[in-house]
Design a protein around this motif. Structure first.
Motif, PDB file in Angstrom:
ATOM      1  N   PRO A   1       0.809  -1.219   0.000  1.00  8.60           N
ATOM      2  CA  PRO A   1       0.000   0.000   0.000  1.00  8.60           C
ATOM      3  C   PRO A   1       0.847   1.276   0.000  1.00  8.60           C
ATOM      4  CG  PRO A   1      -0.887  -1.605   1.554  1.00  8.60           C
ATOM      5  CD  PRO A   1       0.466  -2.114   1.118  1.00  8.60           C
ATOM      6  N   ASN A   2       2.071   1.206   0.517  1.00 15.52           N
ATOM      7  CA  ASN A   2       2.942   2.381   0.581  1.00 15.52           C
ATOM      8  C   ASN A   2       4.357   1.985   0.156  1.00 15.52           C
ATOM      9  OD1 ASN A   2       4.131   4.841   1.117  1.00 15.52           O
ATOM     10  ND2 ASN A   2       3.363   5.013   3.216  1.00 15.52           N
ATOM     11  N   ALA A   3       4.508   1.720  -1.134  1.00 18.36           N
ATOM     12  CA  ALA A   3       5.768   1.197  -1.645  1.00 18.36           C
ATOM     13  C   ALA A   3       6.940   2.150  -1.439  1.00 18.36           C
ATOM     14  CB  ALA A   3       5.628   0.855  -3.132  1.00 18.36           C
ATOM     15  N   GLY A   4       6.690   3.444  -1.594  1.00 15.61           N
ATOM     16  CA  GLY A   4       7.772   4.409  -1.441  1.00 15.61           C
ATOM     17  C   GLY A   4       8.372   4.394  -0.051  1.00 15.61           C
ATOM     18  N   ALA A   5       7.520   4.445   0.957  1.00 16.79           N
ATOM     19  CA  ALA A   5       7.991   4.415   2.339  1.00 16.79           C
ATOM     20  C   ALA A   5       8.569   3.041   2.681  1.00 16.79           C
ATOM     21  CB  ALA A   5       6.861   4.764   3.292  1.00 16.79           C
ATOM     22  N   ALA A   6       8.010   1.988   2.093  1.00 17.35           N
ATOM     23  CA  ALA A   6       8.515   0.639   2.335  1.00 17.35           C
ATOM     24  C   ALA A   6       9.954   0.503   1.857  1.00 17.35           C
ATOM     25  CB  ALA A   6       7.631  -0.391   1.643  1.00 17.35           C
ATOM     26  N   LYS A   7      10.234   1.036   0.672  1.00 15.01           N
ATOM     27  CA  LYS A   7      11.598   0.999   0.149  1.00 15.01           C
ATOM     28  C   LYS A   7      12.549   1.764   1.064  1.00 15.01           C
ATOM     29  CE  LYS A   7      10.123   0.685  -4.701  1.00 15.01           C
ATOM     30  NZ  LYS A   7      10.010   1.441  -5.981  1.00 15.01           N
ATOM     31  N   ALA A   8      12.088   2.892   1.585  1.00 15.61           N
ATOM     32  CA  ALA A   8      12.920   3.693   2.485  1.00 15.61           C
ATOM     33  C   ALA A   8      13.211   2.934   3.779  1.00 15.61           C
ATOM     34  CB  ALA A   8      12.236   5.024   2.787  1.00 15.61           C
ATOM     35  N   PHE A   9      12.227   2.177   4.275  1.00 14.56           N
ATOM     36  CA  PHE A   9      12.453   1.394   5.488  1.00 14.56           C
ATOM     37  C   PHE A   9      13.459   0.281   5.229  1.00 14.56           C
ATOM     38  CE2 PHE A   9      11.599  -2.159   8.355  1.00 14.56           C
ATOM     39  CZ  PHE A   9      11.697  -1.524   9.588  1.00 14.56           C
ATOM     40  N   ILE A  10      13.336  -0.392   4.097  1.00 10.60           N
ATOM     41  CA  ILE A  10      14.291  -1.451   3.744  1.00 10.60           C
ATOM     42  C   ILE A  10      15.696  -0.865   3.618  1.00 10.60           C
ATOM     43  CG2 ILE A  10      14.961  -3.094   1.942  1.00 10.60           C
ATOM     44  CD1 ILE A  10      11.960  -3.533   1.414  1.00 10.60           C
ATOM     45  N   ASP A  11      15.790   0.320   3.034  1.00  7.45           N
ATOM     46  CA  ASP A  11      17.095   0.978   2.914  1.00  7.45           C
ATOM     47  C   ASP A  11      17.706   1.236   4.288  1.00  7.45           C
ATOM     48  OD1 ASP A  11      16.987   0.992   0.172  1.00  7.45           O
ATOM     49  OD2 ASP A  11      16.268   3.062  -0.001  1.00  7.45           O
TER      50      ASP A  11
END
Length: 278
Positions: free
Chosen positions: A249-259
């Motif tokens: 649902p929030n891919a942008g923030a998800a990528k930032a968390f993985i980073d």
């Protein structure tokens, strides 16, 4: 993943919305398509500006053994990205994988083994290839002070000791079986637990004399238990993969968390909790 698999998963979810709600959803979809604003928003409930800022809720499904370190990283993430909120679902990796493949909404999956991650991959539920971010090794957790004098994995097979293991389907349980096999040992526990925290709790509450858990869990328990290393654990080290989910649902923030998890700062938190670098 093929387009047909993606379409099937989306159709399955869309069937849950009917009547007026469906009409409203179609109208909203039409507006967003005509405005061409997809580049500025990853999905409903999330936003991402051209400057790379993220906001909204990020839902992370993570193995129970990651609870302490991921909770700390979630707090760091929220401070680094005002307007975000990280929510976690900590449980056995097999349970989490089953929820994801059944359609549970989540942005990130962090598993305690490649095998459970493969379940999600095979269902077409990941976006891109998962990456291993840490490794973990087993340790014996005994009652505080180790009153039974346990010094080896073989000691757990002695009669009279109440020993707890994780369920065979859970990564910590599968690793324990590998370690026992490496030592040529057989062990019948008093119970199989659904995740590593449940196994550890049995010892903390003095309902069991010992449990085979991860080093990270022994460390997190502090003086509630005593840890005992054993050489067979080297034959059962678990890799932990993390992945962005396909319908996040929030891919942008998800990528930032993985980073953040994979960054030097994230690795310091994880190794400080007892994890090993890949």
């Amino acid at each position: 993943m093929t387009r047909s698999v993606r379409r099937t998963r989306r159709i399955r979810r869309s069937l849950r919305v009917t009547g007026p709600s469906a009409a409203a959803l179609l109208a909203l979809s039409a507006c967003s398509s005509s405005s061409g604003s997809d580049a500025g928003s990853d999905s409903a409930g999330s936003s991402s500006s051209s400057s790379g800022k993220v906001s909204g809720q990020v839902t992370v499904f993570a193995a129970a053994s990651l609870k302490e370190s991921f909770t700390a990283l979630g707090e760091t993430f929220e401070k680094q990205h005002p307007g975000t909120e990280v929510t976690f679902n900590f449980a056995g990796s097999d349970t989490l994988a089953a929820s994801i493949t059944s359609g549970a909404p989540a942005d990130v999956f962090a598993s305690a083994s490649p095998k459970t991650m493969a379940t999600v991959i095979d269902a077409g539920a990941t976006a891109g290839e998962p990456s291993t971010f840490v490794r973990n090794q087993l340790e014996i957790a005994t009652l505080a002070g180790n009153p039974d004098g346990i010094s080896s994995l073989k000691d757990l097979t002695e009669s009279g000791l109440k020993v707890v293991l994780c369920d065979k389907a859970v990564p910590c349980g599968a690793a324990a079986r590998k370690a026992l096999a490496a030592g040529g040992l057989e062990l019948t526990p008093v119970s199989y637990e659904q995740d590593v925290k449940a196994a550890l709790t049995k010892v903390e509450l003095k309902e069991a004399d010992a449990a085979v858990v991860y080093r990270t869990d022994v460390k997190a328990a502090g003086d509630k238990v005593t840890g005992v290393d054993f050489p067979e654990s080297a034959d059962a080290v678990n890799d932990y993969p993390i992945a962005l989910l396909d319908e996040a649902p929030n891919a942008g923030a998800a990528k930032a968390f993985i980073d953040l998890v994979k960054s030097a700062e994230g690795q310091r938190v994880l190794t400080g909790a007892g994890f090993r670098t890949p």
